[in-house]
Motif scaffolding. Structure first.
Motif, mmCIF file in Angstrom:
data_model
loop_
_atom_site.group_PDB
_atom_site.id
_atom_site.type_symbol
_atom_site.label_atom_id
_atom_site.label_comp_id
_atom_site.label_asym_id
_atom_site.label_seq_id
_atom_site.Cartn_x
_atom_site.Cartn_y
_atom_site.Cartn_z
ATOM 1 N N LEU A 34 -24.564 -71.979 -24.334
ATOM 2 C CA LEU A 34 -24.471 -72.122 -22.873
ATOM 3 C C LEU A 34 -24.055 -70.801 -22.264
ATOM 4 C CD1 LEU A 34 -22.730 -75.473 -21.862
ATOM 5 C CD2 LEU A 34 -25.083 -74.766 -21.494
ATOM 6 N N GLY A 35 -24.928 -70.216 -21.462
ATOM 7 C CA GLY A 35 -24.585 -68.951 -20.816
ATOM 8 C C GLY A 35 -25.045 -67.784 -21.664
ATOM 9 N N LEU A 36 -25.917 -66.952 -21.108
ATOM 10 C CA LEU A 36 -26.417 -65.814 -21.883
ATOM 11 C C LEU A 36 -25.845 -64.505 -21.340
ATOM 12 C CD1 LEU A 36 -30.100 -66.773 -22.718
ATOM 13 C CD2 LEU A 36 -28.258 -66.321 -24.322
ATOM 14 N N GLY A 37 -24.552 -64.459 -21.207
ATOM 15 C CA GLY A 37 -23.889 -63.213 -20.812
ATOM 16 C C GLY A 37 -23.641 -62.367 -22.050
ATOM 17 N N THR A 38 -22.633 -61.524 -21.956
ATOM 18 C CA THR A 38 -22.337 -60.607 -23.062
ATOM 19 C C THR A 38 -22.175 -61.355 -24.378
ATOM 20 O OG1 THR A 38 -21.054 -59.449 -21.407
ATOM 21 C CG2 THR A 38 -20.809 -58.687 -23.667
ATOM 22 N N MET A 39 -21.368 -62.395 -24.370
ATOM 23 C CA MET A 39 -21.085 -63.113 -25.606
ATOM 24 C C MET A 39 -22.266 -63.969 -26.037
ATOM 25 S SD MET A 39 -18.144 -62.271 -26.573
ATOM 26 C CE MET A 39 -17.606 -63.447 -27.775
ATOM 27 N N GLY A 40 -22.796 -64.715 -25.065
ATOM 28 C CA GLY A 40 -23.860 -65.669 -25.377
ATOM 29 C C GLY A 40 -25.031 -64.992 -26.065
ATOM 30 N N VAL B 279 -29.148 -71.896 -22.772
ATOM 31 C CA VAL B 279 -29.271 -72.322 -21.374
ATOM 32 C C VAL B 279 -28.529 -71.309 -20.507
ATOM 33 C CG1 VAL B 279 -28.755 -74.143 -19.713
ATOM 34 C CG2 VAL B 279 -29.285 -74.743 -22.075
ATOM 35 N N GLU B 280 -29.227 -70.805 -19.489
ATOM 36 C CA GLU B 280 -28.584 -69.864 -18.575
ATOM 37 C C GLU B 280 -28.915 -70.302 -17.152
ATOM 38 O OE1 GLU B 280 -26.496 -66.924 -18.497
ATOM 39 O OE2 GLU B 280 -26.834 -67.503 -16.423
ATOM 40 N N SER B 281 -27.873 -70.497 -16.319
ATOM 41 C CA SER B 281 -28.114 -71.056 -14.979
ATOM 42 C C SER B 281 -28.592 -70.006 -13.969
ATOM 43 C CB SER B 281 -26.846 -71.732 -14.467
ATOM 44 O OG SER B 281 -25.796 -70.812 -14.455
ATOM 45 N N ASP B 282 -28.321 -68.740 -14.245
ATOM 46 C CA ASP B 282 -28.687 -67.695 -13.289
ATOM 47 C C ASP B 282 -30.013 -67.058 -13.727
ATOM 48 O OD1 ASP B 282 -29.010 -65.359 -11.912
ATOM 49 O OD2 ASP B 282 -26.916 -64.729 -12.062
ATOM 50 N N GLN C 142 -29.944 -63.392 -14.617
ATOM 51 C CA GLN C 142 -29.255 -63.163 -15.904
ATOM 52 C C GLN C 142 -30.157 -63.551 -17.063
ATOM 53 O OE1 GLN C 142 -26.783 -61.207 -16.322
ATOM 54 N NE2 GLN C 142 -25.072 -62.551 -16.829
HETATM 55 N N1 LIG Z 1 -16.920 -60.559 -23.536
HETATM 56 C C1 LIG Z 1 -16.023 -60.652 -24.462
HETATM 57 O O1 LIG Z 1 -15.663 -59.679 -25.139
HETATM 58 C C2 LIG Z 1 -15.394 -61.981 -24.795
HETATM 59 C C3 LIG Z 1 -14.586 -62.054 -25.926
HETATM 60 C C4 LIG Z 1 -14.036 -63.288 -26.281
HETATM 61 C C5 LIG Z 1 -14.276 -64.397 -25.491
HETATM 62 N N2 LIG Z 1 -15.046 -64.282 -24.386
HETATM 63 C C6 LIG Z 1 -15.268 -65.490 -23.587
HETATM 64 O O2 LIG Z 1 -16.616 -65.936 -23.760
HETATM 65 C C7 LIG Z 1 -17.110 -66.505 -22.544
HETATM 66 C C8 LIG Z 1 -18.357 -65.787 -22.090
HETATM 67 O O3 LIG Z 1 -18.029 -64.427 -21.939
HETATM 68 P P1 LIG Z 1 -19.101 -63.360 -21.487
HETATM 69 O O4 LIG Z 1 -18.425 -62.038 -21.612
HETATM 70 O O5 LIG Z 1 -20.360 -63.574 -22.231
HETATM 71 O O6 LIG Z 1 -19.234 -63.724 -19.947
HETATM 72 P P2 LIG Z 1 -20.408 -63.334 -18.942
HETATM 73 O O7 LIG Z 1 -19.874 -63.441 -17.579
HETATM 74 O O8 LIG Z 1 -21.033 -62.039 -19.352
HETATM 75 O O9 LIG Z 1 -21.486 -64.479 -19.193
HETATM 76 C C9 LIG Z 1 -21.334 -65.813 -18.834
HETATM 77 C C10 LIG Z 1 -22.734 -66.339 -18.528
HETATM 78 O O10 LIG Z 1 -22.665 -67.749 -18.410
HETATM 79 C C11 LIG Z 1 -23.549 -68.141 -17.349
HETATM 80 N N3 LIG Z 1 -23.151 -69.461 -16.906
HETATM 81 C C12 LIG Z 1 -22.080 -69.822 -16.154
HETATM 82 N N4 LIG Z 1 -22.053 -71.151 -15.960
HETATM 83 C C13 LIG Z 1 -23.123 -71.674 -16.621
HETATM 84 C C14 LIG Z 1 -23.611 -73.000 -16.784
HETATM 85 N N5 LIG Z 1 -23.003 -74.032 -16.234
HETATM 86 N N6 LIG Z 1 -24.725 -73.167 -17.524
HETATM 87 C C15 LIG Z 1 -25.343 -72.120 -18.080
HETATM 88 N N7 LIG Z 1 -24.936 -70.838 -17.934
HETATM 89 C C16 LIG Z 1 -23.834 -70.611 -17.234
HETATM 90 C C17 LIG Z 1 -23.339 -67.050 -16.327
HETATM 91 O O11 LIG Z 1 -24.428 -67.000 -15.399
HETATM 92 C C18 LIG Z 1 -23.275 -65.803 -17.213
HETATM 93 O O12 LIG Z 1 -24.544 -65.218 -17.441
HETATM 94 C C19 LIG Z 1 -15.965 -66.398 -21.546
HETATM 95 O O13 LIG Z 1 -15.283 -67.610 -21.544
HETATM 96 C C20 LIG Z 1 -15.123 -65.276 -22.115
HETATM 97 O O14 LIG Z 1 -13.785 -65.383 -21.708
HETATM 98 C C21 LIG Z 1 -15.619 -63.118 -24.025
#
Ligand SMILES: NC(=O)c1ccc[n+]([C@@H]2O[C@H](COP(=O)([O-])OP(=O)(O)OC[C@H]3O[C@@H](n4cnc5c(N)ncnc54)[C@H](O)[C@@H]3O)[C@@H](O)[C@H]2O)c1
Ligand SMILES: CCCCCCCCCCCCC[C@H](O)CC(=O)SCCNC(=O)CCNC(=O)[C@H](O)C(C)(C)COP(=O)(O)OP(=O)(O)OC[C@H]1O[C@@H](n2cnc3c(N)ncnc32)[C@H](O)[C@@H]1OP(=O)(O)O
Length: 528
Positions: A301-307, A324-327, A330
């Motif tokens: 869920l969510g394809l940000g940095t971690m996803g 799944v990515e809602s934006d 993104q």
């Molecule tokens: N980046 C890091 O180094 C790191 C390390 C450990 C834990 N985390 C945790 O992992 C999680 C994700 O971090 P990230 O850095 O990838 O964040 P991010 O902001 O880069 O990505 C989050 C993604 O989730 C999407 N999203 C939000 N709500 C959604 C939904 N309902 N359905 C589908 N997609 C949805 C957003 O559009 C965004 O693209 C956070 O909870 C963060 O605290 C991050």
């Protein structure tokens, strides 16, 4: 402690303070009273000291440390026992740790069950064995082994303790029964050779180098921790001073540690770890009993940095992934990033042309601009500094940078100012702590202890500072709140600095200790 008269002119003193017979004021007074009774009763010929419920004694009651200075008064009891004219025999089952072992060292003989463990773990609590431990142990087993045991705090099993000379007898039966028999056998033996306080520390020709090596070892092994080094100083006093002065030095060093702040933090960690271990999820599931389940497909869920990284990992392991990515924007970026990562993996090319997504946080693009102009730091011989050569390590300020920065400031209408170490520390730590309060308020973290133990175990937070939430209490919650308010007013675009409601609620009560936070702040939300 209980006092019992046994047949054959013996007395038994049994420590009783469940669960581990820790030494409280009441227990110490009980031991003392029992000994006085036995000494003044002419029919009593020897005394056995043991602990109730299959444990000898786990040392001082750690929970009472904040209220008193442990050790000082108990050391007097340990000396009194040694000087008694009737034999005192310690019968050890379970553990004899810290003050428990110091009590046993005061006794003339030590008998233990084969499964017993003995040790001086005080350094783990930020203190030293302050009831004669640093003065008696080296007289019994010599300096090198005392250094090892006291600076590491490691307990040893009965067999090892017997070999080292800490114990006199190890048996597989009931140590109290054995001690009763043993006491009758040694009634006529002289007590003077058993009084450690009248012995000298076995001398070694290379004592100076043994100590300097010990200092170097603990500085490397336990950087920043005060207790191991201070314990070595106490052991040096045992070697260099007569007993009477050595115990004064031990007392002085023990007080210094007790007041150092590290002791409070490490004692908090002791109870925090214990409480975190006990907390279990509401279901019967537990990491201790769970076994891995086969994984046939994965949802991300969510394809940000971690996803993206997570999706990649599973894809590389051959496990189908549904993401799944809602934006939509993104999603587009993520698709490209994942495809390009996979392509890179496939062609085994070195990392290049990494897809870059702009984080949502405010940040300075100056570092990007330096890289974009080919300034990659040591690699290219210039970055923030100028280096003597590419890959060189000798750096000096670069006049180019001053010019670059003044242009950058002009473009972004920034005013230069010097930022103190204090501000850097506060803005980094207090925003982290603020987030801790937020997740406590949301019910995502179950307790401040859980947050602290995660930081100590997983993020390299120094153990002797107790964790971020404990640190907040050390600084004072009203101070943390006031500073956050100040920095948030100055930087309203940084949401991490906006004080959380949970912190505000707690700070309204002054500076309550972490164990009281949940009851004072009321029930948390339930974001879980
Ligand atoms: N980046 C890091 O180094 C790191 C390390 C450990 C834990 N985390 C945790 O992992 C999680 C994700 O971090 P990230 O850095 O990838 O964040 P991010 O902001 O880069 O990505 C989050 C993604 O989730 C999407 N999203 C939000 N709500 C959604 C939904 N309902 N359905 C589908 N997609 C949805 C957003 O559009 C965004 O693209 C956070 O909870 C963060 O605290 C991050
Ligand atoms: C003005 C004068 C006042 C004088 C007051 C009198 C004071 C007496 C002074 C004595 C001086 C002694 C000086 C000495 O040098 C200093 C010390 O002794 S420091 C203490 C050293 N001991 C330790 O570090 C032992 C710590 N404990 C352990 O390692 C383990 O708990 C254990 C004993 C090996 C048992 O392990 P487990 O079986 O796994 O069980 P738990 O760990 O879950 O513990 C059960 C339960 O007991 C509590 N507990 C354990 N040890 C202590 C302790 N020393 N003090 C208080 N409480 C202790 C632990 O928290 C658990 O409690 P629960 O969570 O169940 O409530």
């Amino acid at each position: 402690a209980e006092y019992l008269r046994l047949p054959h002119s013996l007395a038994l003193i049994r420590l009783r303070n469940p669960p581990v017979n820790a030494l409280s004021l009441a227990v110490v007074n009980g031991i003392r009273e029992g000994l006085q009774k036995a000494m003044s009763d002419h029919t009593i010929k020897a005394i056995v000291v043991c602990g109730a419920n299959d444990k000898f004694c786990a040392g001082a009651d750690i929970s009472s440390f904040s209220r008193s200075s442990p050790g000082i008064s108990f050391g007097v009891v340990v000396d009194e026992i040694q000087r008694y004219e009737k034999p005192v025999v310690a019968a050890i089952r379970g553990v004899a740790l810290g003050g428990g072992l110091e009590l046993a060292l005061g006794c003339h003989y030590r008998i233990a069950h084969a499964e017993a463990r003995v040790g001086l773990p005080e350094v783990a609590l930020g203190i030293l064995p302050g009831a004669r431990g640093t003065q008696l142990l080296p007289r019994l087993i010599g300096v090198p082994m005392s250094l090892d045991l006291i600076t590491s705090g490691r307990p040893v099993g009965a067999d090892e303790a017997l070999k080292l000379g800490i114990l006199d007898v190890v048996i597989n039966s009931d140590p109290v029964e054995e001690a009763v028999k043993f006491s009758q056998e040694i009634l006529d033996k002289p007590l003077e050779p058993r009084r450690l306080l009248n012995k000298s520390v076995p001398s070694l020709p290379n004592m100076d180098s043994i100590f300097s090596e010990a200092f170097a070892k603990v500085q490397k092994q336990y950087p920043g921790f005060l207790a191991p080094e201070t314990s070595i100083q106490a052991l040096q006093a045992a070697v260099n001073l007569p007993y009477k002065l050595g115990i004064k030095e031990e007392e002085k060093l023990a007080l210094y540690l007790q007041k150092s702040g590290q002791a409070r933090a490490l004692q908090y960690v002791f109870f925090a770890e214990s409480s975190v271990h006990k907390q279990s999820p509401p279901s019967v599931a537990s990491w201790q009993t769970a076994s891995p389940q086969p994984i046939s497909s994965v949802g991300v869920l969510g394809l940000g940095t971690m996803g993206r990284g997570i999706a990649m990992c599973f894809a590389k392991a051959g496990i189908p992934v549904v993401a799944v990515e809602s934006d939509p924007k993104q999603l587009e970026i993520a698709k490209k990033a994942v495809t390009s990562m996979l392509e890179r993996e496939a062609s085994k090319m070195q990392q290049s042309g990494r897809a870059w997504t702009k984080p949502t946080l405010t940040f300075s693009s100056s570092a990007d601009m330096l890289c974009e102009s080919g300034r990659f730091g040591q690699k290219t011989g210039k970055g923030w500094y100028q280096y003597d050569k590419p890959l060189g390590r000798v750096h000096r300020p670069d006049p180019w940078l001053s010019e670059f920065l003044s242009q950058y400031r002009e473009t972004h209408h920034l005013e230069s100012r010097s930022i103190s170490q204090e501000e850097i520390l506060e803005r980094c730590l207090y925003s982290l702590i603020n987030e801790g309060f937020r997740i406590l308020g949301e019910g995502i973290a179950a307790s401040p202890e859980q947050i602290d133990i995660i930081y100590l175990s997983g993020y390299g937070w120094p153990r002797y500072r107790g964790g971020p939430m404990f640190y907040a209490a050390t600084v004072g919650l009203p101070v943390v709140l006031e500073k956050l308010q100040k920095y948030y007013t100055q930087n309203p675009d940084v949401p991490q600095l906006e004080p959380s409601d949970y912190l505000k609620k707690l700070a309204a009560h002054g500076n309550p200790p972490p164990k009281d936070w949940q009851s004072l702040a009321g029930p948390p939300g339930s974001k879980l």
